[in-house]
Every structure is written in C-alpha cells, then in structure tokens.
Design a protein around this motif. Structure first.
Motif, PDB file in Angstrom:
ATOM      1  N   CYS A  42     -65.499  79.669  25.342  1.00 21.34           N
ATOM      2  CA  CYS A  42     -65.659  80.957  24.674  1.00 21.34           C
ATOM      3  C   CYS A  42     -65.189  82.115  25.552  1.00 21.34           C
ATOM      4  O   CYS A  42     -64.516  83.026  25.083  1.00 21.34           O
ATOM      5  N   LEU A  57     -65.353  83.976  17.035  1.00 21.72           N
ATOM      6  CA  LEU A  57     -66.630  84.635  17.302  1.00 21.72           C
ATOM      7  C   LEU A  57     -66.616  86.115  16.938  1.00 21.72           C
ATOM      8  O   LEU A  57     -65.637  86.814  17.148  1.00 21.72           O
ATOM      9  N   PRO A  61     -66.996  87.547  22.874  1.00 22.89           N
ATOM     10  CA  PRO A  61     -67.562  87.693  24.219  1.00 22.89           C
ATOM     11  C   PRO A  61     -66.879  88.855  24.951  1.00 22.89           C
ATOM     12  O   PRO A  61     -65.679  89.054  24.801  1.00 22.89           O
ATOM     13  N   ARG A  62     -67.662  89.586  25.699  1.00 28.44           N
ATOM     14  CA  ARG A  62     -67.143  90.720  26.465  1.00 28.44           C
ATOM     15  C   ARG A  62     -66.210  90.263  27.575  1.00 28.44           C
ATOM     16  O   ARG A  62     -66.266  89.122  28.008  1.00 28.44           O
ATOM     17  N   LEU A  78     -78.431  88.982  33.483  1.00 30.62           N
ATOM     18  CA  LEU A  78     -77.445  87.899  33.428  1.00 30.62           C
ATOM     19  C   LEU A  78     -78.149  86.544  33.443  1.00 30.62           C
ATOM     20  O   LEU A  78     -77.817  85.652  32.654  1.00 30.62           O
ATOM     21  N   VAL A  81     -79.772  86.101  29.920  1.00 21.31           N
ATOM     22  CA  VAL A  81     -78.881  85.849  28.784  1.00 21.31           C
ATOM     23  C   VAL A  81     -78.306  84.431  28.877  1.00 21.31           C
ATOM     24  O   VAL A  81     -78.140  83.753  27.855  1.00 21.31           O
ATOM     25  N   ILE A  82     -78.047  83.965  30.086  1.00 20.11           N
ATOM     26  CA  ILE A  82     -77.490  82.620  30.242  1.00 20.11           C
ATOM     27  C   ILE A  82     -78.571  81.568  29.970  1.00 20.11           C
ATOM     28  O   ILE A  82     -78.356  80.606  29.235  1.00 20.11           O
ATOM     29  N   LYS A  91     -78.609  90.262  22.000  1.00 24.04           N
ATOM     30  CA  LYS A  91     -77.153  90.096  21.840  1.00 24.04           C
ATOM     31  C   LYS A  91     -76.903  89.025  20.778  1.00 24.04           C
ATOM     32  O   LYS A  91     -77.828  88.503  20.171  1.00 24.04           O
ATOM     33  N   LEU A  94     -74.684  83.786  18.979  1.00 27.29           N
ATOM     34  CA  LEU A  94     -73.588  82.850  19.259  1.00 27.29           C
ATOM     35  C   LEU A  94     -73.429  82.610  20.758  1.00 27.29           C
ATOM     36  O   LEU A  94     -72.718  81.703  21.170  1.00 27.29           O
ATOM     37  N   PRO A  96     -74.953  80.908  23.444  1.00 26.27           N
ATOM     38  CA  PRO A  96     -75.999  79.881  23.422  1.00 26.27           C
ATOM     39  C   PRO A  96     -76.952  79.967  24.603  1.00 26.27           C
ATOM     40  O   PRO A  96     -76.598  80.486  25.659  1.00 26.27           O
ATOM     41  N   VAL A 110     -73.632  80.428  38.720  1.00 18.69           N
ATOM     42  CA  VAL A 110     -72.732  81.020  37.723  1.00 18.69           C
ATOM     43  C   VAL A 110     -72.764  82.552  37.819  1.00 18.69           C
ATOM     44  O   VAL A 110     -71.727  83.208  37.736  1.00 18.69           O
TER      45      VAL A 110
END
Ligand code: HEC
Length: 119
Positions: A42, A57, A61-62, A78, A81-82, A91, A94, A96, A110
């Motif tokens: 993605c 999507l 994604p940014r 971060l 969200v991950i 957000k 989509l 995941p 990451v």
C-alpha cells in the motif's frame, strides 16, 4: 572545577549523545525489511504512498517521506496507528491493525525506518 562548568559539560555531553540514544530505540534496517514485507503493497517501497494496492484506496496512504507532515506525528501516534490500525486513531480503517502480526519491537523498528525516510 566550578558547578556551572560541570553543568555545561553534562549538557554538552547529553546533546552529543542524545541522537544515538534516540536512535537506539529501533533498528532501521530491520524496520526496512518489515516495511517491505508488510507495508509496501500500500505505502510503496519508499513510503511515498505509491504501492500497487494504493490505487484502490480512498483516502490514499500519505507520503510518509513528507518531512513537515511526519514531524507533526508523534512516535506514540505512529506506534498506535501501526499496532491498532487506522480506525483506532480516527484514520481510514483501510490502514490495517498490525498488532497481531508484529511484535512491539518490530513496530518500533518500523517507526525508526519511517523516521529515517522523513529527514
Ligand atoms: C492495505 C493497505 C495498507 C497496509 C498494508 C498498510 N497501510 Fe498504513 N495506511 C493505509 C492507508 C489507506 C492509510 C491512510 C489513512 C488515512 O489517512 O486516513 C494509512 C496510514 C498510515 C500512516 C499514517 C497515519 C497518519 O496519521 O497519517 C502510517 C504511519 C502507516 N499507515 C504506517 C503503516 C505501516 C508501518 C504499515 C506496515 C506495518 C502499514 N501502514 C500497512 C493503508 C495501509
């Protein structure tokens, strides 16, 4: 040696070593491998939001290499969200939730990789 001088030395040393301490939190190389495997479809191989799946999507994604945008996102955001997915932080759903597939350590790696992109 005076107190002020000692304090000066301590401050100087902290400033010199702080980047190394901050970086020690995650391994950029490991993070890059994980990103390639789990996120690039993605987000694109370099995080620009141009992965093959991104076309489908909405919102897309940014651009995670955008310095100004990334500077506005805290490490905690971060990590969240991950780990918990887009919906958990307001957000796109989509994005995941990766908490089941990745250990906290991996997610930290990451994040270190993402920080290395937006410099
Ligand atoms: C199925 C596609 C998909 C995969 C796989 C995916 N993401 Fe995302 N991601 C998205 C989308 C879509 C958004 C945009 C959400 C929004 O802006 O509302 C996003 C947003 C993000 C954001 C930005 C959050 C913000 O506040 O703007 C980060 C950081 C992120 N993803 C990291 C990752 C990482 C790291 C991985 C791999 C571990 C990953 N994503 C895997 C689709 C994906």
């Amino acid at each position: 040696m005076g107190k002020a001088k000692i304090i000066g030395i301590v401050i100087t040393l902290s400033m010199v070593f702080f980047p190394y301490l901050a970086r020690a939190q995650g391994n950029v190389d490991k993070g890059k491998n994980l990103f390639t495997q789990q996120c690039a479809s993605c987000h694109g191989p370099g995080g620009k939001g141009d992965g093959p799946a991104a076309m489908a999507l909405k919102p897309k994604p940014r651009d995670l290499t955008d310095k100004a945008y990334m500077a506005g996102l805290s490490d905690q955001h971060l990590l969240d969200v991950i780990k918990k997915g887009g919906a958990a932080v307001g957000k796109s759903p989509l994005m995941p939730s990766m908490g089941a597939a990745m250990k906290d350590n991996d997610i930290q790696d990451v994040v270190a990789f993402l920080r290395s992109l937006a410099k």
